[in-house]
Design a protein around this motif. Structure first.
Motif, PDB file in Angstrom:
ATOM      1  N   VAL A 138       0.829  -1.198   0.000  1.00  0.00           N
ATOM      2  CA  VAL A 138       0.000   0.000   0.000  1.00  0.00           C
ATOM      3  C   VAL A 138       0.867   1.254   0.000  1.00  0.00           C
ATOM      4  CG1 VAL A 138      -1.674   1.334   1.356  1.00  0.00           C
ATOM      5  CG2 VAL A 138      -1.944  -1.138   1.121  1.00  0.00           C
ATOM      6  N   LEU A 139       1.946   1.215   0.786  1.00  0.00           N
ATOM      7  CA  LEU A 139       2.860   2.358   0.850  1.00  0.00           C
ATOM      8  C   LEU A 139       3.516   2.617  -0.505  1.00  0.00           C
ATOM      9  CD1 LEU A 139       4.206   4.447   2.768  1.00  0.00           C
ATOM     10  CD2 LEU A 139       6.041   2.777   3.096  1.00  0.00           C
ATOM     11  N   LEU A 140       3.959   1.560  -1.162  1.00  0.00           N
ATOM     12  CA  LEU A 140       4.599   1.715  -2.467  1.00  0.00           C
ATOM     13  C   LEU A 140       3.616   2.220  -3.522  1.00  0.00           C
ATOM     14  CD1 LEU A 140       6.868  -1.485  -2.580  1.00  0.00           C
ATOM     15  CD2 LEU A 140       7.603   0.899  -2.312  1.00  0.00           C
ATOM     16  N   LEU A 141       2.384   1.735  -3.462  1.00  0.00           N
ATOM     17  CA  LEU A 141       1.367   2.235  -4.388  1.00  0.00           C
ATOM     18  C   LEU A 141       1.116   3.727  -4.151  1.00  0.00           C
ATOM     19  CD1 LEU A 141      -1.270  -0.666  -4.411  1.00  0.00           C
ATOM     20  CD2 LEU A 141       0.212   0.048  -6.302  1.00  0.00           C
ATOM     21  N   GLY A 142       1.072   4.102  -2.887  1.00  0.00           N
ATOM     22  CA  GLY A 142       0.872   5.510  -2.577  1.00  0.00           C
ATOM     23  C   GLY A 142       2.006   6.376  -3.082  1.00  0.00           C
ATOM     24  N   PHE A 143       3.236   5.932  -2.854  1.00  0.00           N
ATOM     25  CA  PHE A 143       4.385   6.694  -3.330  1.00  0.00           C
ATOM     26  C   PHE A 143       4.405   6.766  -4.858  1.00  0.00           C
ATOM     27  CE2 PHE A 143       7.233   5.942   0.629  1.00  0.00           C
ATOM     28  CZ  PHE A 143       6.531   6.936   1.285  1.00  0.00           C
ATOM     29  N   GLY A 144       4.031   5.635  -5.501  1.00  0.00           N
ATOM     30  CA  GLY A 144       3.975   5.640  -6.950  1.00  0.00           C
ATOM     31  C   GLY A 144       2.953   6.652  -7.470  1.00  0.00           C
ATOM     32  N   TYR A 145       1.818   6.734  -6.783  1.00  0.00           N
ATOM     33  CA  TYR A 145       0.791   7.704  -7.172  1.00  0.00           C
ATOM     34  C   TYR A 145       1.301   9.131  -6.997  1.00  0.00           C
ATOM     35  CZ  TYR A 145      -3.289  10.722  -6.635  1.00  0.00           C
ATOM     36  OH  TYR A 145      -4.173  11.751  -6.743  1.00  0.00           O
ATOM     37  N   PHE A 146       1.875   9.426  -5.809  1.00  0.00           N
ATOM     38  CA  PHE A 146       2.307  10.795  -5.535  1.00  0.00           C
ATOM     39  C   PHE A 146       3.435  11.245  -6.456  1.00  0.00           C
ATOM     40  CE2 PHE A 146       0.664   9.819  -1.114  1.00  0.00           C
ATOM     41  CZ  PHE A 146      -0.463  10.595  -1.261  1.00  0.00           C
ATOM     42  N   TRP A 147       4.378  10.357  -6.732  1.00  0.00           N
ATOM     43  CA  TRP A 147       5.574  10.770  -7.471  1.00  0.00           C
ATOM     44  C   TRP A 147       5.436  10.639  -8.982  1.00  0.00           C
ATOM     45  CZ3 TRP A 147       9.239  13.426  -5.066  1.00  0.00           C
ATOM     46  CH2 TRP A 147       9.311  13.330  -3.670  1.00  0.00           C
ATOM     47  N   LEU A 148       4.533   9.759  -9.439  1.00  0.00           N
ATOM     48  CA  LEU A 148       4.422   9.535 -10.882  1.00  0.00           C
ATOM     49  C   LEU A 148       3.176  10.164 -11.497  1.00  0.00           C
ATOM     50  CD1 LEU A 148       5.530   5.776 -11.046  1.00  0.00           C
ATOM     51  CD2 LEU A 148       6.926   7.823 -11.462  1.00  0.00           C
ATOM     52  N   LEU A 149       2.077  10.204 -10.747  1.00  0.00           N
ATOM     53  CA  LEU A 149       0.816  10.661 -11.322  1.00  0.00           C
ATOM     54  C   LEU A 149       0.446  12.081 -10.926  1.00  0.00           C
ATOM     55  CD1 LEU A 149      -1.345   7.413 -10.952  1.00  0.00           C
ATOM     56  CD2 LEU A 149      -0.007   8.196 -12.912  1.00  0.00           C
ATOM     57  N   VAL A 150       1.039  12.599  -9.864  1.00  0.00           N
ATOM     58  CA  VAL A 150       0.763  13.977  -9.454  1.00  0.00           C
ATOM     59  C   VAL A 150       1.957  14.831  -9.874  1.00  0.00           C
ATOM     60  CG1 VAL A 150       0.173  15.520  -7.548  1.00  0.00           C
ATOM     61  CG2 VAL A 150      -0.567  13.124  -7.483  1.00  0.00           C
ATOM     62  N   ALA A 151       1.807  15.511 -10.984  1.00  0.00           N
ATOM     63  CA  ALA A 151       2.942  16.233 -11.569  1.00  0.00           C
ATOM     64  C   ALA A 151       3.265  17.526 -10.824  1.00  0.00           C
ATOM     65  CB  ALA A 151       2.659  16.539 -13.042  1.00  0.00           C
ATOM     66  N   ASP A 152       2.237  18.249 -10.397  1.00  0.00           N
ATOM     67  CA  ASP A 152       2.460  19.529  -9.731  1.00  0.00           C
ATOM     68  C   ASP A 152       3.004  19.305  -8.319  1.00  0.00           C
ATOM     69  OD1 ASP A 152       1.875  22.576  -9.795  1.00  0.00           O
ATOM     70  OD2 ASP A 152       0.996  21.892  -7.901  1.00  0.00           O
ATOM     71  N   ILE A 153       4.128  19.920  -8.008  1.00  0.00           N
ATOM     72  CA  ILE A 153       4.787  19.698  -6.716  1.00  0.00           C
ATOM     73  C   ILE A 153       3.922  20.163  -5.553  1.00  0.00           C
ATOM     74  CG2 ILE A 153       6.786  20.334  -5.301  1.00  0.00           C
ATOM     75  CD1 ILE A 153       8.456  20.426  -7.812  1.00  0.00           C
ATOM     76  N   GLU A 154       3.255  21.302  -5.721  1.00  0.00           N
ATOM     77  CA  GLU A 154       2.417  21.816  -4.633  1.00  0.00           C
ATOM     78  C   GLU A 154       1.226  20.898  -4.378  1.00  0.00           C
ATOM     79  OE1 GLU A 154       1.494  24.138  -1.503  1.00  0.00           O
ATOM     80  OE2 GLU A 154       3.301  24.275  -2.764  1.00  0.00           O
ATOM     81  N   ASP A 155       0.604  20.395  -5.442  1.00  0.00           N
ATOM     82  CA  ASP A 155      -0.494  19.447  -5.277  1.00  0.00           C
ATOM     83  C   ASP A 155      -0.004  18.162  -4.622  1.00  0.00           C
ATOM     84  OD1 ASP A 155      -2.271  21.187  -6.419  1.00  0.00           O
ATOM     85  OD2 ASP A 155      -2.224  20.252  -8.409  1.00  0.00           O
TER      86      ASP A 155
END
Length: 221
Positions: A107-124
């Motif tokens: 779950v942690l790795l999926l979350g990190f993958g989402y935050f770092w790969l799918l959320v492009a804007d740094i502030e978001d």
């Protein structure tokens, strides 16, 4: 150094000191496991969830460039990982423990993958990661409420640690003030339940002192 800078340094130091003190309470469990070579009466899940929480806040602190968050959670992650490894070494049922570890880390790795790969804007990314960390921390603080209900039912505080209660109260209070000082609701808000549950535990210690616990148990027998 200005008064505000001194206050910030003292508050940051308090967060580091109290939080590492809270993490170090697991050393007693570590000593127990090494001396007895058993994991009796040692709960595994708190080690695992705290480790995931540390890694999440470490990522948040790294993105913000907040060295207080970085230092505390880096040390915390190392300690919790050590507790996990020692528990795995002495645990007779390793399959179930490894399954829990793999599931939560997945779950942690999926979350990190989402935050770092799918959320492009740094502030978001920072806002969403902060929200995730906040929700996870709140769930950790509120998870023992069922145990507190059992304590009221049995009128016994033997399962509670007074030192851990004080450490949690000081830690939650210092991080609440730190978040307020930084105007960061993701740090401030999730620590408020920690203060509340700590005061509930202190009330239980006052209501059901350990001497009374022993007398109650004698009457039951």
């Amino acid at each position: 150094m200005e008064a505000g800078g001194v206050a910030d340094s003292l508050l940051s130091g308090a967060c580091v000191l109290f939080t590492l003190g809270m993490f170090s309470t697991g050393l007693s469990d570590l000593r127990h496991m090494r001396m007895t070579r058993r994991v009796d009466n040692v709960q595994f899940l708190p080690f695992l969830t705290t480790d995931v929480n540390n890694l999440s806040w470490l990522s948040y602190g790294t993105m913000k460039g907040d060295w207080t968050l970085i230092v505390v959670n880096a040390v915390g992650a190392v300690l919790q990982s050590l507790y996990i490894l020692v528990y795995l070494h002495y645990c007779p049922r390793k399959h179930a423990v490894l399954l829990q570890t793999a599931a939560l880390l997945g779950v942690l790795l999926l979350g990190f993958g989402y935050f770092w790969l799918l959320v492009a804007d740094i502030e978001d990314r920072l806002q969403q990661l902060g929200l995730f960390c906040s929700v996870f921390t709140i769930s950790m603080y509120l998870s023992p409420l069922a145990d507190l209900a059992k304590i009221i039912q049995t009128k016994s505080t033997q399962s509670l640690s007074f030192s851990l209660t004080i450490a949690t109260l000081l830690t939650a209070a210092s991080w609440t003030l730190y978040g307020f000082r930084l105007r960061d609701p993701y740090i401030m808000v999730p620590n408020l339940p920690g203060i509340l549950t700590s005061f509930i535990r202190l009330w239980l210690f006052w209501k059901y002192p350990q001497e009374q616990d022993r007398n109650y148990q004698l009457l039951q027998t």
